[in-house]
Scaffold this active site. Structure first.
Site: not given
Length: 443
Positions: A24, A227-228, A297-298, A316, A322
């Protein structure tokens, strides 16, 4: 680990610094001699105008590759693998398959985007039945938390309430958006930032009636996306994973967004090391057993694994939307660089579609964009699971939202018409007989 890249000239490079835990970052543009260490993909332009991309394919049981410039050289790089806590790079026994090291060479930058090399170096599809895998658009109870209107955890500003979810389902249903992501639905968010964060992936907060929301969605032809967020606690997630995916399958939740924000537990492991590469693969394989699609994500960077496990729809691994909510934001050139760098690796969950660009009344934060550019990103940034990320009230009575309703999430053909990395890019994509054109510039 002995791979080296020795470039003939001091090329121009677009790159992000090597980091064992995050991609990121904003992309830098320098000569090769100005780089210490990079994450791949790294994109180059030679003085003669030839374009190159260095990456890897089929990263399966191996650490992620970074490249480090060899001391006292300007253009000589060696592979540096992300280590285990004890310093060992790779653990395994022979026969051991390493990932492919890839060099893509093109006469123009758009040819890099049109290449299928990374995908083609992966194993064929491992799933017998793929009829349950389907690209789709979604909205979400998400941006509201980033702009601090709501919280992920329970309380008077909690975003994931039954009432809120139903309001979002009503909007999705009336605008032909097939899915709704709900973040902050599950117990454990108060442990965020603790030494050992612990979430339940099966127990909703009291103000979120999971079954009621899912069945209300079904009545209105809207899927719920689960969502986890693990906050980096991988062992805790692995303990609950089967039960969590089984619950999704039972209720009819077809996709889950996973997250690994924070330091990986056990301490000393990295987001891009071999141990967690194995974990990400285990998640995909387990999800497939329960017919669940994944948006990570990550994550570890994409290397074409979606050919083998097409339920790994997107991820992501980028400095996404964001950042505009709570930092100095992403500069306008950022999205003109991404198609030629991070996106050469695979689909990108950037979460575009913010219409209320000047959302912050204090003027401290904003999205550095135009409305037209937000629409164009739906063509430029490919992902089969594509978000319209703004609060739904900012889409009401907005003629521009019709484009988001209409634009496909998957394509039969892609052509890059013209581009200059970091300045502009024009891409046309075909779905059936319909062509869509997206064109964006920097500042």
């Amino acid at each position: 680990g002995l791979t080296e890249f020795n470039f003939a000239q001091n090329d121009t490079a677009w790159w992000i610094p090597a980091d064992y835990d995050s991609y990121e970052k904003l992309y830098r543009k320098t000569l090769l001699s100005g780089i210490k260490a990079v994450n791949t993909p790294m994109t180059l332009k030679t003085p003669d105008g030839i374009y190159l991309s260095i990456h890897e394919a089929n990263l399966t049981d191996y650490p992620g590759m970074t490249l480090v410039r060899v001391k006292n050289t300007q253009t000589h790089f060696e592979c540096n693998l992300v280590p285990w806590p004890d310093g060992v790079k790779v653990k395994g026994r022979t026969p051991l398959k390493t990932p492919w090291r890839t060099i893509q060479i093109a006469a123009r930058p758009g040819d890099l985007i049109e290449s299928h090399l990374i995908l083609n170096l992966n194993e064929p599809c491992a799933l017998k039945d793929v009829s349950w895998i389907h690209p789709m658009k979604y909205i979400g109870i998400w941006w509201g938390m980033h702009i601090r209107k709501w919280t992920w955890y329970e309380g008077h500003k909690h975003g994931a309430t039954t009432e809120n979810a139903k309001r979002y389902i009503d909007f999705a249903s009336s605008h032909h958006i097939p899915a709704l992501l709900v973040e902050g639905w599950n117990r454990g968010w108060k442990t965020w930032g603790a030494e050992e964060p612990k979430f339940s992936f099966t127990e909703p907060y009291p103000d979120y009636d999971l079954k009621e929301v899912v069945s209300y969605g079904k009545k209105n032809n809207v899927f719920i996306i689960g969502h986890h967020e693990t906050a980096g606690n991988v062992p805790d997630y692995e303990r609950q994973m089967n039960a969590a995916f089984a619950l999704c399958q039972k209720l009819g939740i077809p996709a889950v967004k996973t997250g690994y924000a924070g330091v990986i537990i056990p301490r000393g492991q990295h987001h891009h090391g071999q141990w967690i590469v194995r974990h990400y693969r285990k998640v995909i394989q387990t999800a497939a057993k329960y017919h669940i699609m994944i948006d990570a994500h990550e994550p570890i960077k994409p290397t074409g694994i979606r050919r083998t496990y097409p339920n790994f729809l997107t991820r992501e691994g980028v400095r996404g939307m964001e950042y505009n909510a709570w930092s100095e934001g992403n500069p306008p050139e950022h999205t003109t660089i991404l198609p030629f760098t991070r996106m050469l690796a695979g689909p990108l969950d950037y979460t575009p579609g913010i219409f209320n660009i000047l959302f912050d009344k204090t003027g401290k934060h904003r999205v550095h964009t135009t409305l037209a550019k937000q629409l164009a990103l739906y063509v430029i940034l490919y992902t089969p699971l594509q978000m319209a990320a703004d609060l739904v009230e900012n889409y009401e009575n907005q003629p521009a939202f019709q484009f988001i309703e209409t634009v496909p999430t998957n394509w039969d053909e892609t052509r890059v018409l013209d581009s200059r990395i970091g300045d502009y890019v024009t891409i046309v994509r075909r779905n059936g007989n319909n062509w869509f054109l997206g064109s964006i510039t920097d500042e």
